[in-house]
Motif scaffolding. Sequence first.
Motif, short mmCIF file in Angstrom:
data_model
loop_
_atom_site.label_atom_id
_atom_site.label_comp_id
_atom_site.label_asym_id
_atom_site.label_seq_id
_atom_site.Cartn_x
_atom_site.Cartn_y
_atom_site.Cartn_z
N LYS A 135 -12.75 -11.67 -4.69
CA LYS A 135 -12.47 -11.31 -6.43
C LYS A 135 -13.96 -11.06 -6.98
CE LYS A 135 -7.82 -13.36 -6.43
NZ LYS A 135 -7.02 -13.98 -7.46
N ASP A 136 -14.70 -11.63 -6.47
CA ASP A 136 -16.31 -11.11 -7.01
C ASP A 136 -16.64 -9.68 -7.15
OD1 ASP A 136 -19.37 -10.97 -7.07
OD2 ASP A 136 -19.08 -12.96 -7.19
N PRO A 137 -16.80 -9.63 -8.38
CA PRO A 137 -17.13 -7.89 -8.72
C PRO A 137 -18.23 -7.44 -7.89
CG PRO A 137 -17.68 -9.33 -10.48
CD PRO A 137 -17.17 -10.09 -9.62
N ARG A 138 -19.17 -8.19 -7.24
CA ARG A 138 -20.36 -7.59 -6.50
C ARG A 138 -19.78 -6.98 -5.08
NH1 ARG A 138 -23.91 -12.59 -6.01
NH2 ARG A 138 -21.96 -13.60 -6.27
N ILE A 139 -18.64 -7.50 -4.52
CA ILE A 139 -17.98 -6.98 -3.38
C ILE A 139 -16.71 -6.66 -3.35
CG2 ILE A 139 -19.80 -8.44 -2.18
CD1 ILE A 139 -17.49 -10.18 -1.42
N ASN A 140 -15.94 -6.94 -4.65
CA ASN A 140 -14.65 -6.24 -4.61
C ASN A 140 -14.42 -5.01 -4.58
OD1 ASN A 140 -12.18 -5.54 -6.54
ND2 ASN A 140 -11.55 -7.26 -5.60
N LEU A 141 -13.70 -4.21 -3.82
CA LEU A 141 -13.55 -2.85 -3.50
C LEU A 141 -13.40 -2.13 -4.88
CD1 LEU A 141 -13.78 -0.64 -1.57
CD2 LEU A 141 -11.32 -0.73 -1.14
N MET A 142 -12.27 -2.53 -5.50
CA MET A 142 -11.85 -2.07 -6.72
C MET A 142 -12.85 -1.92 -7.87
SD MET A 142 -9.17 -0.41 -5.66
CE MET A 142 -8.76 0.20 -7.20
N ALA A 143 -13.43 -3.18 -8.18
CA ALA A 143 -14.64 -3.53 -8.97
C ALA A 143 -15.79 -2.60 -8.76
CB ALA A 143 -15.07 -4.81 -9.07
N VAL A 144 -16.19 -2.47 -7.49
CA VAL A 144 -17.20 -1.63 -7.12
C VAL A 144 -17.09 -0.38 -7.45
CG1 VAL A 144 -18.82 -0.86 -5.30
CG2 VAL A 144 -18.40 -3.30 -5.53
N HIS A 145 -15.81 0.33 -7.11
CA HIS A 145 -15.34 1.67 -7.28
C HIS A 145 -15.20 2.01 -8.78
CE1 HIS A 145 -13.28 5.42 -7.01
NE2 HIS A 145 -12.35 4.81 -7.59
N LYS A 149 -17.61 4.58 -10.70
CA LYS A 149 -17.19 5.52 -11.56
C LYS A 149 -17.55 5.60 -13.26
CE LYS A 149 -14.26 8.05 -8.98
NZ LYS A 149 -14.75 9.44 -8.60
N GLU A 150 -17.81 4.41 -13.68
CA GLU A 150 -18.00 4.22 -14.92
C GLU A 150 -19.54 4.86 -15.14
OE1 GLU A 150 -17.38 0.25 -16.29
OE2 GLU A 150 -15.15 0.62 -16.36
N ALA A 151 -20.38 4.50 -14.11
CA ALA A 151 -21.75 4.90 -14.15
C ALA A 151 -22.13 6.44 -14.14
CB ALA A 151 -22.57 4.06 -13.04
N GLU A 152 -21.09 6.88 -13.12
CA GLU A 152 -21.07 8.35 -12.97
C GLU A 152 -20.69 9.17 -14.48
OE1 GLU A 152 -18.39 10.98 -10.32
OE2 GLU A 152 -19.06 9.69 -9.40
N LYS A 153 -19.51 8.61 -15.04
CA LYS A 153 -18.96 8.99 -16.35
C LYS A 153 -20.15 8.99 -17.34
CE LYS A 153 -15.63 8.74 -19.63
NZ LYS A 153 -14.18 8.19 -20.00
N LYS A 154 -20.73 8.00 -17.33
CA LYS A 154 -21.84 7.61 -18.35
C LYS A 154 -23.05 8.64 -18.10
CE LYS A 154 -24.77 4.18 -20.41
NZ LYS A 154 -25.28 2.74 -20.32
N ALA A 155 -23.35 8.97 -16.92
CA ALA A 155 -24.36 9.65 -16.76
C ALA A 155 -24.23 11.12 -16.99
CB ALA A 155 -24.76 9.61 -15.22
N ASP A 156 -22.97 11.54 -16.71
CA ASP A 156 -22.19 13.02 -17.10
C ASP A 156 -22.25 13.07 -18.40
OD1 ASP A 156 -21.77 14.50 -14.78
OD2 ASP A 156 -19.42 14.20 -15.11
#
Length: 166
Positions: A135-145, A149-156
């Motif tokens: 459940k840790d966001p550093r390795i949780n698949l959904m949290a990393v994804h 996506k948020e970083a990609e959207k912000k850069a866009d």
Amino acid sequence: MTCVSPGGGCDDPAARSWAGPWIAYNRSTARADGNFSVNDLSTESSAMFFRRNWIKTTGRVLDSRVREWYHNRMRGHVVGMPIAMHNYIVEFTAPNGEPAKLEVEQHIETVDVAIGDEVPLFVSPDGKKAVFDKKDPRINLMAVHKASKEAEKKADEERFRRQLEG
């Protein structure tokens, strides 16, 4: 609440057939298809599933190998690309303060980690078992994804804004 235990104790044969030997469920929330929510688990079974009294710590990945190839199946047919599931050798400080190394299995809900990465772990009180904190966001698949996506959207948005102003 009706509990199903290995020694019996369940008066409902239908519940015994789908619930399995260690599951407790609430009749009001149990569905006809046999599924139930995590909130329906009894305290006794949750201790077994959720590793109570295990210590949260971090470790460093020393090595990895592919354990198996996970194939998603739908109605008996393989769907999509196979996913490599890894075993990792992780070094950490055991609860007794001594350095320890254990093999830890990757869970389907976690991302691959690189050799040398710091990873979140739950370690048993005796220090002989360890699992990833999935459940840790550093390795949780959904949290990393989601973070990606948020970083990609912000850069866009930033790129688009610069283009508009520029």
